[in-house]
Design a protein around this motif. Structure first.
Motif, mmCIF file in Angstrom:
data_model
loop_
_atom_site.group_PDB
_atom_site.id
_atom_site.type_symbol
_atom_site.label_atom_id
_atom_site.label_comp_id
_atom_site.label_asym_id
_atom_site.label_seq_id
_atom_site.Cartn_x
_atom_site.Cartn_y
_atom_site.Cartn_z
ATOM 1 N N THR A 19 0.863 -1.432 -0.073
ATOM 2 C CA THR A 19 -0.087 0.189 0.113
ATOM 3 C C THR A 19 1.065 1.222 0.337
ATOM 4 O O THR A 19 0.108 2.367 -0.656
ATOM 5 C CB THR A 19 -0.912 -0.171 1.481
ATOM 6 O OG1 THR A 19 -1.564 -1.184 1.210
ATOM 7 C CG2 THR A 19 -1.264 0.944 1.371
ATOM 8 N N GLN A 23 0.884 4.429 -3.041
ATOM 9 C CA GLN A 23 0.936 5.364 -3.045
ATOM 10 C C GLN A 23 1.770 6.306 -3.232
ATOM 11 O O GLN A 23 1.997 8.106 -3.726
ATOM 12 C CB GLN A 23 0.935 5.732 -0.910
ATOM 13 C CG GLN A 23 -0.951 4.824 -0.758
ATOM 14 C CD GLN A 23 -0.783 4.766 1.153
ATOM 15 O OE1 GLN A 23 0.221 5.443 1.514
ATOM 16 N NE2 GLN A 23 -2.160 4.590 1.269
ATOM 17 N N GLN A 25 3.051 6.869 -5.966
ATOM 18 C CA GLN A 25 2.908 6.235 -7.189
ATOM 19 C C GLN A 25 2.388 6.825 -7.816
ATOM 20 O O GLN A 25 1.856 7.213 -8.750
ATOM 21 C CB GLN A 25 4.080 5.091 -7.762
ATOM 22 C CG GLN A 25 5.192 5.028 -7.080
ATOM 23 C CD GLN A 25 5.073 3.740 -8.273
ATOM 24 O OE1 GLN A 25 4.552 3.149 -9.189
ATOM 25 N NE2 GLN A 25 6.476 2.618 -7.661
ATOM 26 N N ASN A 26 1.386 8.182 -6.648
ATOM 27 C CA ASN A 26 0.408 8.819 -7.112
ATOM 28 C C ASN A 26 0.766 9.786 -7.703
ATOM 29 O O ASN A 26 1.840 10.268 -7.622
ATOM 30 C CB ASN A 26 -0.869 8.995 -6.119
ATOM 31 C CG ASN A 26 -1.720 7.809 -5.345
ATOM 32 O OD1 ASN A 26 -1.674 6.476 -6.397
ATOM 33 N ND2 ASN A 26 -1.792 7.499 -4.353
ATOM 34 N N ALA A 27 0.152 10.605 -8.690
ATOM 35 C CA ALA A 27 0.363 11.305 -9.564
ATOM 36 C C ALA A 27 0.496 13.698 -8.645
ATOM 37 O O ALA A 27 0.046 13.179 -7.352
ATOM 38 C CB ALA A 27 -0.730 12.211 -10.580
ATOM 39 N N ASP A 29 3.309 12.684 -6.336
ATOM 40 C CA ASP A 29 3.798 12.303 -5.396
ATOM 41 C C ASP A 29 5.442 13.215 -5.128
ATOM 42 O O ASP A 29 5.356 12.683 -6.400
ATOM 43 C CB ASP A 29 3.139 11.522 -4.850
ATOM 44 C CG ASP A 29 1.557 10.643 -3.913
ATOM 45 O OD1 ASP A 29 1.730 11.628 -3.530
ATOM 46 O OD2 ASP A 29 1.750 9.497 -3.890
ATOM 47 N N GLN A 77 7.677 4.345 -15.735
ATOM 48 C CA GLN A 77 6.734 6.112 -15.209
ATOM 49 C C GLN A 77 7.303 7.033 -15.343
ATOM 50 O O GLN A 77 8.088 7.032 -15.727
ATOM 51 C CB GLN A 77 7.047 5.533 -13.658
ATOM 52 C CG GLN A 77 6.535 6.342 -12.484
ATOM 53 C CD GLN A 77 4.480 6.227 -12.556
ATOM 54 O OE1 GLN A 77 4.429 4.793 -12.035
ATOM 55 N NE2 GLN A 77 4.171 7.110 -12.717
ATOM 56 N N TYR A 93 5.969 11.958 -9.484
ATOM 57 C CA TYR A 93 4.966 11.428 -10.175
ATOM 58 C C TYR A 93 3.615 12.368 -11.207
ATOM 59 O O TYR A 93 2.908 13.016 -10.605
ATOM 60 C CB TYR A 93 4.764 9.923 -10.095
ATOM 61 C CG TYR A 93 5.808 9.161 -9.252
ATOM 62 C CD1 TYR A 93 5.536 8.324 -10.109
ATOM 63 C CD2 TYR A 93 5.408 9.570 -7.763
ATOM 64 C CE1 TYR A 93 6.983 7.782 -8.987
ATOM 65 C CE2 TYR A 93 6.236 8.637 -7.404
ATOM 66 C CZ TYR A 93 7.287 7.681 -8.155
ATOM 67 O OH TYR A 93 8.418 6.621 -7.401
ATOM 68 N N GLY A 95 0.166 12.359 -13.695
ATOM 69 C CA GLY A 95 -0.769 11.466 -13.779
ATOM 70 C C GLY A 95 -0.475 9.654 -14.918
ATOM 71 O O GLY A 95 -1.590 9.108 -14.651
#
Length: 184
Positions: A19, A23, A25-27, A29, A77, A93, A95
């Motif tokens: 988890t 998290q 790797q969210n846009a 971050d 990525q 990161y 989207g």
């Protein structure tokens, strides 16, 4: 019963780690493994990104910053690097991979312009006039050490940005760099 608790603890740890990794790797971050590049000079950061397996894709500018887009070669990525006043401000990161797929094709960095290879070693004062004669337009200078200065020129026939490193009064290196170096 004791083994059951150990297995449950390991599974819980793995779920938390997965988890946490997802998290990260969210846009928007921050790219934690690149945080050491914050406040690094743009050119130095580009070299570091390439050495760490990132591929330059394209860039765009706003009134106060340049945003460059990079793909991590092993994962695909996409990240964006915000540069202000020549230094990296953030690496985050995006989207998704589509952000890296749009824009200009990748620039060829750190290769010498064929039309200028003969000028390495030339005396700087005389060589500037020759650069202009060959269709290059001066943009700006940047001191890179006590003994060296980088000057940035736009190549007239292609619009590409060229960096000329001068040391001891002579041209030491000449190569293409990403276009945002030629912005004032």
């Amino acid at each position: 019963m004791k083994l059951h608790r150990v297995i449950a603890g390991v599974v819980s740890s793995l779920v938390i780690a997965a988890t946490f990794s997802a998290q990260a790797q969210n846009a928007g971050d921050s790219v934690r493994e690149l945080n050491d590049l914050v406040n690094v000079r743009g050119r130095d950061g580009e070299v570091q990104l390439q050495q760490r397996g990132y591929i330059y894709r394209w860039a765009e500018s706003s009134d106060d910053a340049v945003y460059s887009y990079w793909t991590q070669s092993s994962t695909g990525q996409c990240i964006t690097v915000r540069t202000e006043q020549g230094r990296y401000v953030s690496l985050a990161y995006t989207g998704g991979t589509a952000d890296c797929d749009r824009g200009d094709p990748p620039a060829v960095s750190n290769t010498a312009p064929p039309a200028l290879q003969d000028m390495v070693g030339a005396r700087a004062g005389q060589a500037e006039a020759e650069l202009q004669r060959r269709g290059y337009s001066y943009r700006r200078n940047e001191r890179i050490s006590n003994a060296a200065v980088a000057s940035f020129w736009i190549e007239g026939n292609s619009g590409r940005c060229v960096e000329v490193v001068t040391s001891d009064g002579r041209y030491q290196n000449i190569y293409y760099v990403d276009w945002h170096h030629c912005e004032n």
